[in-house]
Design a protein around this motif. Structure first.
Motif, short mmCIF file in Angstrom:
data_model
loop_
_atom_site.label_atom_id
_atom_site.label_comp_id
_atom_site.label_asym_id
_atom_site.label_seq_id
_atom_site.Cartn_x
_atom_site.Cartn_y
_atom_site.Cartn_z
N ALA A 1 0.70 -1.29 0.09
CA ALA A 1 -0.05 -0.15 -0.03
C ALA A 1 0.89 1.26 0.16
CB ALA A 1 -1.01 -0.07 1.28
N LEU A 2 2.03 1.32 0.87
CA LEU A 2 2.85 2.42 0.81
C LEU A 2 3.47 2.52 -0.43
CD1 LEU A 2 4.46 2.03 4.53
CD2 LEU A 2 2.90 3.88 3.57
N SER A 3 4.12 1.70 -1.00
CA SER A 3 4.90 1.75 -2.32
C SER A 3 3.94 2.20 -3.30
CB SER A 3 5.63 0.44 -2.87
OG SER A 3 4.86 -0.72 -2.64
N SER A 4 2.72 1.75 -3.60
CA SER A 4 1.57 2.24 -4.55
C SER A 4 1.50 3.63 -4.42
CB SER A 4 0.36 1.35 -4.47
OG SER A 4 0.70 0.10 -4.50
N PHE A 5 1.17 3.98 -2.78
CA PHE A 5 0.71 5.38 -2.51
C PHE A 5 1.73 6.32 -3.20
CE2 PHE A 5 1.03 8.77 0.40
CZ PHE A 5 -0.41 9.50 0.34
N LEU A 6 3.21 5.87 -2.82
CA LEU A 6 4.29 6.80 -3.17
C LEU A 6 4.57 7.17 -4.86
CD1 LEU A 6 6.78 6.21 -0.26
CD2 LEU A 6 5.49 8.44 -0.77
N ARG A 7 4.24 5.47 -5.46
CA ARG A 7 4.26 5.65 -6.92
C ARG A 7 3.40 6.37 -7.46
NH1 ARG A 7 4.93 0.78 -6.62
NH2 ARG A 7 2.52 0.03 -7.47
N ALA A 8 2.21 6.35 -7.02
CA ALA A 8 1.15 7.39 -7.60
C ALA A 8 1.67 8.88 -7.53
CB ALA A 8 -0.16 7.05 -6.96
N ARG A 9 2.48 9.19 -6.35
CA ARG A 9 2.95 10.46 -6.30
C ARG A 9 4.33 10.85 -6.77
NH1 ARG A 9 -1.05 8.93 -3.62
NH2 ARG A 9 -2.65 10.15 -3.01
N GLY A 10 4.76 9.85 -7.89
CA GLY A 10 5.70 10.29 -8.72
C GLY A 10 7.20 9.56 -8.00
N VAL A 11 7.14 8.96 -6.91
CA VAL A 11 8.33 8.42 -6.18
C VAL A 11 8.60 6.99 -7.27
CG1 VAL A 11 9.47 7.47 -4.23
CG2 VAL A 11 7.80 9.11 -4.09
N ASP A 12 9.82 6.77 -7.68
CA ASP A 12 10.17 5.70 -8.41
C ASP A 12 10.42 4.41 -7.50
OD1 ASP A 12 10.95 4.21 -10.62
OD2 ASP A 12 13.05 4.94 -10.53
N LEU A 13 9.46 3.88 -7.28
CA LEU A 13 9.42 2.54 -6.43
C LEU A 13 8.79 1.29 -7.28
CD1 LEU A 13 8.28 3.83 -3.07
CD2 LEU A 13 10.63 2.82 -3.68
N PRO A 14 9.37 0.29 -6.91
CA PRO A 14 8.67 -1.04 -7.53
C PRO A 14 7.50 -1.40 -6.58
CG PRO A 14 10.71 -1.61 -6.49
CD PRO A 14 10.62 -0.56 -6.43
N PRO A 15 6.53 -2.23 -6.82
CA PRO A 15 5.68 -2.70 -6.01
C PRO A 15 6.52 -3.70 -4.98
CG PRO A 15 5.24 -3.36 -8.15
CD PRO A 15 6.33 -2.92 -8.17
N CYS A 16 6.21 -3.31 -3.69
CA CYS A 16 6.98 -4.01 -2.43
C CYS A 16 5.95 -4.70 -1.61
CB CYS A 16 7.76 -3.07 -1.78
SG CYS A 16 8.90 -2.28 -2.58
N VAL A 17 6.50 -5.98 -1.24
CA VAL A 17 5.37 -6.84 -0.32
C VAL A 17 5.84 -6.77 1.12
CG1 VAL A 17 4.55 -9.12 0.28
CG2 VAL A 17 4.79 -8.30 -2.30
N ARG A 18 7.20 -7.06 1.13
CA ARG A 18 8.08 -7.09 2.56
C ARG A 18 8.39 -5.57 2.89
NH1 ARG A 18 11.44 -12.43 2.46
NH2 ARG A 18 9.80 -13.88 1.95
N GLU A 19 8.47 -5.30 4.27
CA GLU A 19 8.73 -3.88 4.66
C GLU A 19 10.40 -3.75 4.39
OE1 GLU A 19 7.35 -6.30 6.50
OE2 GLU A 19 5.32 -5.19 7.15
#
Ligand SMILES: Nc1ncnc2c1ncn2[C@@H]1O[C@H](COP(=O)(O)OP(=O)(O)OP(=O)(O)O)[C@@H](O)[C@H]1O
Ligand SMILES: [Mg+2]
Length: 283
Positions: free
Chosen positions: A246-264
């Motif tokens: 959820a956090l990685s999707s949230f940040l990706r939607a706001r322009g942060v270049d992150l892959p979808p992550c499952v583990r903290e």
């Protein structure tokens, strides 16, 4: 082996007391697939597994495996051989005096020759993370809860079923055991076992399954690749994505270049990496 449900409806109970547990349910899974079934309690998840392994018969519709109707074209013995069912809390069903006897029990009933039975038992026990020689003569009752679970699952996979059904296999396991178990499931699937797993644990689902089926009130609500479905809102079916996802999707939607992550830990290291790239880029 491909699995297909076509317009299946099923109710428990007789006559007036009949309550529909599954209604007009159509769904399929390709050979070698790995599907998770999620949904609120009482939505019909276990019922799908029970129908698939012919523990219950649909009121209407058809269920087939590899194009053969589970009730009219597949002899029970053949079905038992091709399909392994890990019930919820399978460790409560352990009863043999040693791990080896326990793991061989199902194969004995299926008529496996002795040499193949012993070879498969060793494979299954080692696959579940045990030292075969150290554990083969131990009483299952002398093991911890998580170890018992692994023995119970070893006894199901030992006959090398082509299809594996698992009902909440990780409930009650600690996080380390859950991850170890997720690795085992992935490896079984990569070796060709078709898997259908009921789970309430979104992290385990994201780490293992390729497809997700969401049930709501006995009906198919959504289906699709796990990543796609978790990227949409599933909260109406009581399902939340893993926090890191959820956090990685949230940040990706706001322009942060992150892959979808499952583990903290993956989320944190990806975040640090994204920050480092940003700093380097702004220099
Ligand atoms: N043996 C039974 N007799 C009567 N009704 C049943 C029986 N088993 C399940 N049901 C009913 O069928 C519906 C679907 O049950 P099912 O066990 O498939 O749900 P589930 O999604 O697996 O739930 P959970 O997450 O709690 O395990 C529920 O309304 C339940 O009460
Ligand atoms: Mg259930």
């Amino acid at each position: 082996m491909p699995i297909e449900f076509e317009g299946v409806s099923f109710s428990y109970g007789e006559g007036g007391s009949k309550a529909p547990a599954l209604q007009d349910f159509s769904w399929s899974l390709e050979d070698g697939g790995f599907a998770a079934i999620m949904g609120r309690t009482g939505s019909g998840k276990s019922t799908v597994l029970r129908l698939l392994c012919a523990l219950a018969k649909p009121d209407s519709g058809h269920i087939s495996i590899d194009g053969r109707d589970v009730f009219s074209s597949l002899p029970r013995r053949e079905l038992r051989k091709m399909m392994g069912f890990v019930f919820q809390f399978p460790e409560y069903q352990l009863f043999e005096t040693t791990v080896m006897r326990e793991v061989c029990f199902g194969m004995k009933n299926l008529g496996f020759p002795k040499a193949e039975m012993e070879e498969n038992a060793r494979w299954a026990i080692e696959k579940m993370g045990f030292d075969f020689e150290a554990v083969r003569g131990v009483s299952p009752m002398a093991l911890s809860g998580g170890q018992k679970r692994r023995v119970a699952i070893a006894s199901v996979i030992a006959s090398k079923p082509k299809i594996l059904l698992l009902d909440e296999p990780t409930s009650g396991l600690d996080p380390a055991e859950r991850r170890k178990f997720a690795d085992i499931l992935r490896s079984l699937n990569s070796e060709g076992t078709t898997i259908v797993m009921v789970s309430h644990n979104s992290e385990v689902v994201c780490e293992t399954a390729k497809d997700l089926l969401v049930l709501k009130d006995g009906k198919k609500w959504k289906e699709g690749p796990v990543c796609d479905l978790f990227s949409s809102s599933l909260s109406a079916a009581g399902i939340l994505p893993p926090p890191a996802f959820a956090l990685s999707s949230f940040l990706r939607a706001r322009g942060v270049d992150l892959p979808p992550c499952v583990r903290e830990e993956d989320f944190l290291s990806s975040l640090l990496e994204a920050q480092r790239r940003r700093k380097n880029g702004s220099r």
